[in-house]
Every structure is written in C-alpha cells, then in structure tokens.
Design a protein around this motif. Structure first.
Motif, PDB file in Angstrom:
ATOM      1  N   VAL A   1       5.967  -4.103  -3.052  1.00  0.00           N
ATOM      2  CA  VAL A   1       6.919  -2.928  -3.787  1.00  0.00           C
ATOM      3  C   VAL A   1       6.492  -3.007  -5.321  1.00  0.00           C
ATOM      4  CG1 VAL A   1       9.248  -2.423  -4.539  1.00  0.00           C
ATOM      5  CG2 VAL A   1       8.570  -2.803  -2.234  1.00  0.00           C
ATOM      6  N   ALA A   2       6.356  -4.224  -5.730  1.00  0.00           N
ATOM      7  CA  ALA A   2       5.956  -4.271  -7.215  1.00  0.00           C
ATOM      8  C   ALA A   2       4.696  -3.770  -7.501  1.00  0.00           C
ATOM      9  CB  ALA A   2       5.866  -5.979  -7.530  1.00  0.00           C
ATOM     10  N   SER A   3       3.709  -3.767  -6.623  1.00  0.00           N
ATOM     11  CA  SER A   3       2.329  -3.406  -6.946  1.00  0.00           C
ATOM     12  C   SER A   3       2.583  -1.518  -7.233  1.00  0.00           C
ATOM     13  CB  SER A   3       1.282  -3.592  -5.974  1.00  0.00           C
ATOM     14  OG  SER A   3       1.607  -3.172  -4.740  1.00  0.00           O
ATOM     15  N   ALA A   4       3.465  -1.202  -6.216  1.00  0.00           N
ATOM     16  CA  ALA A   4       3.607   0.309  -6.067  1.00  0.00           C
ATOM     17  C   ALA A   4       4.341   0.833  -7.481  1.00  0.00           C
ATOM     18  CB  ALA A   4       4.569   0.539  -4.934  1.00  0.00           C
ATOM     19  N   ALA A   5       5.281   0.097  -7.991  1.00  0.00           N
ATOM     20  CA  ALA A   5       5.762   0.301  -9.388  1.00  0.00           C
ATOM     21  C   ALA A   5       4.495   0.231 -10.361  1.00  0.00           C
ATOM     22  CB  ALA A   5       6.813  -0.616  -9.785  1.00  0.00           C
ATOM     23  N   LEU A   6       3.732  -0.646 -10.398  1.00  0.00           N
ATOM     24  CA  LEU A   6       2.624  -0.673 -11.380  1.00  0.00           C
ATOM     25  C   LEU A   6       1.792   0.682 -11.176  1.00  0.00           C
ATOM     26  CD1 LEU A   6       1.602  -4.416 -11.171  1.00  0.00           C
ATOM     27  CD2 LEU A   6       2.560  -3.187 -13.244  1.00  0.00           C
ATOM     28  N   LEU A   7       1.325   1.148  -9.989  1.00  0.00           N
ATOM     29  CA  LEU A   7       0.602   2.223  -9.909  1.00  0.00           C
ATOM     30  C   LEU A   7       1.521   3.552 -10.197  1.00  0.00           C
ATOM     31  CD1 LEU A   7      -1.773   3.685  -8.560  1.00  0.00           C
ATOM     32  CD2 LEU A   7      -0.716   3.742  -6.516  1.00  0.00           C
TER      33      LEU A   7
ATOM     34  N   PHE B   1       1.920   1.321   4.326  1.00  0.00           N
ATOM     35  CA  PHE B   1       2.820   2.471   4.225  1.00  0.00           C
ATOM     36  C   PHE B   1       3.854   2.029   3.529  1.00  0.00           C
ATOM     37  CE2 PHE B   1       5.665   5.705   5.768  1.00  0.00           C
ATOM     38  CZ  PHE B   1       5.018   6.855   5.624  1.00  0.00           C
ATOM     39  N   ILE B   2       4.622   0.894   3.550  1.00  0.00           N
ATOM     40  CA  ILE B   2       5.647   0.646   2.412  1.00  0.00           C
ATOM     41  C   ILE B   2       5.195   0.715   1.117  1.00  0.00           C
ATOM     42  CG2 ILE B   2       6.993  -1.519   1.688  1.00  0.00           C
ATOM     43  CD1 ILE B   2       7.974  -0.255   4.042  1.00  0.00           C
ATOM     44  N   ASN B   3       3.999   0.263   0.805  1.00  0.00           N
ATOM     45  CA  ASN B   3       3.445   0.585  -0.675  1.00  0.00           C
ATOM     46  C   ASN B   3       3.229   2.128  -1.021  1.00  0.00           C
ATOM     47  OD1 ASN B   3       0.581   0.838  -2.390  1.00  0.00           O
ATOM     48  ND2 ASN B   3       1.626  -1.067  -2.950  1.00  0.00           N
ATOM     49  N   VAL B   4       2.958   2.560  -0.157  1.00  0.00           N
ATOM     50  CA  VAL B   4       2.817   4.113  -0.466  1.00  0.00           C
ATOM     51  C   VAL B   4       4.266   4.869  -0.619  1.00  0.00           C
ATOM     52  CG1 VAL B   4       2.239   6.400   0.476  1.00  0.00           C
ATOM     53  CG2 VAL B   4       0.649   4.678   0.847  1.00  0.00           C
ATOM     54  N   ALA B   5       5.086   4.503   0.210  1.00  0.00           N
ATOM     55  CA  ALA B   5       6.477   4.981   0.302  1.00  0.00           C
ATOM     56  C   ALA B   5       7.214   4.623  -1.118  1.00  0.00           C
ATOM     57  CB  ALA B   5       7.220   4.426   1.370  1.00  0.00           C
ATOM     58  N   ALA B   6       7.060   3.392  -1.410  1.00  0.00           N
ATOM     59  CA  ALA B   6       7.393   2.765  -2.848  1.00  0.00           C
ATOM     60  C   ALA B   6       7.038   3.533  -3.739  1.00  0.00           C
ATOM     61  CB  ALA B   6       7.258   1.365  -2.735  1.00  0.00           C
ATOM     62  N   THR B   7       5.508   3.528  -3.846  1.00  0.00           N
ATOM     63  CA  THR B   7       4.665   4.608  -5.043  1.00  0.00           C
ATOM     64  C   THR B   7       5.397   5.974  -5.086  1.00  0.00           C
ATOM     65  OG1 THR B   7       2.752   3.313  -4.406  1.00  0.00           O
ATOM     66  CG2 THR B   7       2.569   5.232  -5.650  1.00  0.00           C
ATOM     67  N   THR B   8       5.566   6.586  -3.812  1.00  0.00           N
ATOM     68  CA  THR B   8       6.194   8.004  -3.938  1.00  0.00           C
ATOM     69  C   THR B   8       7.501   8.022  -4.585  1.00  0.00           C
ATOM     70  OG1 THR B   8       5.033   8.622  -1.897  1.00  0.00           O
ATOM     71  CG2 THR B   8       7.222   9.864  -2.428  1.00  0.00           C
ATOM     72  N   PHE B   9       8.349   6.919  -4.071  1.00  0.00           N
ATOM     73  CA  PHE B   9       9.947   6.500  -4.742  1.00  0.00           C
ATOM     74  C   PHE B   9       9.792   6.675  -6.323  1.00  0.00           C
ATOM     75  CE2 PHE B   9      13.096   3.925  -6.493  1.00  0.00           C
ATOM     76  CZ  PHE B   9      14.056   4.293  -6.153  1.00  0.00           C
ATOM     77  N   PHE B  10       8.752   5.643  -6.867  1.00  0.00           N
ATOM     78  CA  PHE B  10       8.726   5.160  -8.176  1.00  0.00           C
ATOM     79  C   PHE B  10       8.178   6.582  -8.835  1.00  0.00           C
ATOM     80  CE2 PHE B  10       8.653   0.743  -6.867  1.00  0.00           C
ATOM     81  CZ  PHE B  10       9.952   0.532  -7.442  1.00  0.00           C
ATOM     82  N   LEU B  11       7.259   7.198  -8.353  1.00  0.00           N
ATOM     83  CA  LEU B  11       6.749   8.393  -9.002  1.00  0.00           C
ATOM     84  C   LEU B  11       7.595   9.392  -9.217  1.00  0.00           C
ATOM     85  CD1 LEU B  11       3.245   8.830  -7.181  1.00  0.00           C
ATOM     86  CD2 LEU B  11       3.513   8.386  -9.573  1.00  0.00           C
ATOM     87  N   GLU B  12       8.777   9.636  -8.290  1.00  0.00           N
ATOM     88  CA  GLU B  12       9.649  10.426  -8.536  1.00  0.00           C
ATOM     89  C   GLU B  12      10.600  10.322  -9.390  1.00  0.00           C
ATOM     90  OE1 GLU B  12       9.565  13.607  -6.892  1.00  0.00           O
ATOM     91  OE2 GLU B  12       7.761  13.003  -6.462  1.00  0.00           O
TER      92      GLU B  12
ATOM     93  N   THR C   1       3.059  14.807  -7.266  1.00  0.00           N
ATOM     94  CA  THR C   1       1.866  13.865  -6.850  1.00  0.00           C
ATOM     95  C   THR C   1       2.516  12.967  -6.048  1.00  0.00           C
ATOM     96  OG1 THR C   1       0.986  13.976  -9.091  1.00  0.00           O
ATOM     97  CG2 THR C   1       0.438  11.981  -7.577  1.00  0.00           C
ATOM     98  N   GLY C   2       3.521  12.506  -5.819  1.00  0.00           N
ATOM     99  CA  GLY C   2       4.367  11.382  -5.073  1.00  0.00           C
ATOM    100  C   GLY C   2       4.556  11.894  -3.663  1.00  0.00           C
ATOM    101  N   ILE C   3       4.986  13.216  -3.603  1.00  0.00           N
ATOM    102  CA  ILE C   3       5.176  13.693  -2.015  1.00  0.00           C
ATOM    103  C   ILE C   3       3.830  14.098  -1.615  1.00  0.00           C
ATOM    104  CG2 ILE C   3       6.217  15.863  -1.069  1.00  0.00           C
ATOM    105  CD1 ILE C   3       8.271  13.817  -2.002  1.00  0.00           C
ATOM    106  N   GLY C   4       2.932  14.651  -2.503  1.00  0.00           N
ATOM    107  CA  GLY C   4       1.682  14.839  -1.907  1.00  0.00           C
ATOM    108  C   GLY C   4       0.941  13.516  -1.172  1.00  0.00           C
ATOM    109  N   LEU C   5       1.078  12.456  -2.123  1.00  0.00           N
ATOM    110  CA  LEU C   5       0.586  11.045  -1.513  1.00  0.00           C
ATOM    111  C   LEU C   5       1.002  10.613  -0.280  1.00  0.00           C
ATOM    112  CD1 LEU C   5      -0.996   8.639  -2.161  1.00  0.00           C
ATOM    113  CD2 LEU C   5       0.988   7.659  -3.481  1.00  0.00           C
ATOM    114  N   LEU C   6       2.379  10.858  -0.225  1.00  0.00           N
ATOM    115  CA  LEU C   6       3.176  10.468   0.936  1.00  0.00           C
ATOM    116  C   LEU C   6       2.808  11.278   2.282  1.00  0.00           C
ATOM    117  CD1 LEU C   6       5.435   8.720   2.245  1.00  0.00           C
ATOM    118  CD2 LEU C   6       7.181  10.556   1.890  1.00  0.00           C
TER     119      LEU C   6
END
Length: 280
Positions: A18-24, A86-97, A58-63
């Motif tokens: 999850v932390a790596s998703a926040a960084l991305l 997939f947890i990383n992708v979902a968390a990235t989408t969340f943080f991007l939003e 971008t976040g929704i497109g990534l998901l």
C-alpha cells in the motif's frame, strides 16, 4: 494454521504494498501528470487513455486495465503474487483519486527525474517483497512462460509503445523526457531490488529433500542437487541449485528461512539460460 510470524510477515507485505502505491500516486499527481510525462507500463498506458478520454481518470483507467490481467495472473502466475499486485493497483487507484493533481515545479527535467525516482522507489520495494505494480509485470511473466525470450524483451516492447504514444500526443521532446523518466525509474528499481530478471540460487543445506519438495509445490521450478562437504565441520551436505525470476526471489527467501534457517545461500546473476525454464 498461520503462525504469528506468518501473520506479521503478511501484514508487513501488505503495508509495503500500500505504501508503494502511495509513492506511485505522488510521483504521478505531483510530477509526471502535470508535466505530461508518462510512467512505464500500464500506468503510462492509463495516462495515455486519460489524455485521449478526459472523462476517464488515470486511476480508474489503471484499475480497468489490470482487472483482466489479474484474472490471467491468478490462473497462470501465482495467487499470492497476483493478489498483492492487484492490491497495489487498487491502492494506487485510490491514492490517485484522493491526492489532487498539482504542479510542484514548472521545470520538466525536475518533474521527469523526481517522478521517476519516487515511482522507482515504490516499484522497487513492492518487487522486493514479492509483488509488483501489476499490468506489464504479470503480462510479461505470462508471455515468458510460453517463450524462451527473456522478460526484458517484453518490457522493452511495451514501454516502446508508451514512448511512441508520448511523442505522437505531445511531440518528440516529451517522448525524450518520458524516456528519461523510464531510465531513472529502472535505475532506482535496480538499486533497491535487482536489475537481473533471472537469478541463480545456490543453497548449501542438510535438508535438500525438504527444500526440493517445497520448491516443487510453491515455486514450481526444477532443481539440481550437488554433493558437498563442509570445509570446517567436514559434514556431508548438498548444494541445491535453482534458477528463478526476480519476482520469485522473495518467495524463495521465505521458503529457505522456513525449511532450513541455517542454510547458506548464494544468489548470482544469470545472464542467459539454455534448455527448459518455463513453468508448465
């Protein structure tokens, strides 16, 4: 039943994922997106789609891009690797939003470099702990299973599409800055994890039978066993040699620690292999 140690290890892995998703997300929303510079892989592809279809972020497109890939990965790559990816992708989408897009600097070189560094730190740590940022990583593993070509070929082809799209949409200068970002990201990943796609592990152990059994069950790789003798103790041992991808390195380390914590393991780079390596 899971032990407290396993639960703690899984909790650490989840936290890092999850932390790596926040960084991305920070790399994208603070540096790359404001500068119209693309990231690598599916993240860059999601940026392209968001540029062409502004109503889709971008976040929704990534998901959306990662859902079919996650289904394929679950069946063909491995459940744990795919789940955390997939947890990383979902968390990235969340943080991007939830993190607003804002300009930190108007200098495109600073945006390209710092965006690449932060994205590379996030990607490097999630790889180090046995997952990925999804998308290209999973696709490359699936394609490499049915081909003797190295994984790097697939990464190059997929990222070449990102660079060409960047040039078509924003001009060749932006494509060059995208190349800069991809280079910086790859170098940071190399520093944190490993630049080598395939690695050879040579494990000196007295529990070769147990290790071989678990490798077959959880890594699905063949091993070579070589008789050995301790130089100081004169005890009879064996060297278990196994070639893995960098995505399997974390799982390999966990298995060795569980089965024989006293084993000595030497990890070396593998520049090329001949013969059967693919998973069946």
């Amino acid at each position: 039943m899971p032990t407290n140690l396993n639960i703690l290890e899984e909790a650490k892995k989840f936290t890092i994922t999850v932390a790596s998703a926040a960084l991305l997300a920070i790399a994208l929303n603070f540096f790359l997106i404001p500068a119209n510079v693309f990231a690598s892989g599916f993240t860059g592809l999601a940026q392209i789609i968001a540029t062409l279809i502004p109503v889709l972020s971008t976040g929704i497109g990534l998901l959306l891009l990662n859902i079919p890939v996650a289904i394929l990965g679950w069946k063909k790559v491995g459940k744990s690797f795919t789940f955390y990816s997939f947890i990383n992708v979902a968390a990235t989408t969340f943080f991007l939003e939830v993190i607003p897009v804002q300009t930190i600097s108007n200098d495109i070189i600073l945006n390209s470099v710092f965006g690449g560094v932060i994205a590379g730190i996030g990607a490097g740590f999630v790889l180090k702990y046995g997952a990925s940022s999804g998308g290209v990583d999973i696709l490359a593993l699936i394609m490499a299973k049915h081909s003797d070509r190295p994984l790097g070929v697939y990464f190059f082809m997929m990222n070449a599409v990102i660079v060409m799209a960047s040039g078509l949409l924003f001009g060749m200068e932006k494509a060059l800055y995208t190349l800069l970002t991809l280079y910086v990201t790859s170098r940071i990943i190399d520093a944190i994890h490993t630049r080598h796609v395939k690695l050879t592990a040579m494990i000196v152990t007295k529990k070769a039978d147990e290790l071989q059994k678990v490798f077959y069950e959880r890594v699905v790789r063949g091993v070579t066993r070589i008789p050995a003798k301790g130089g100081y103790t004169k005890e009879d041992k064996e060297i278990v040699m196994i070639v893995v991808t960098r995505y399997e390195l974390y799982q390999l380390q966990q298995i060795i620690h569980e089965v024989d914590p006293t084993a000595f393991t030497n990890i070396v780079q593998t520049t090329g292999i001949f013969g059967l390596f693919r998973k069946d």
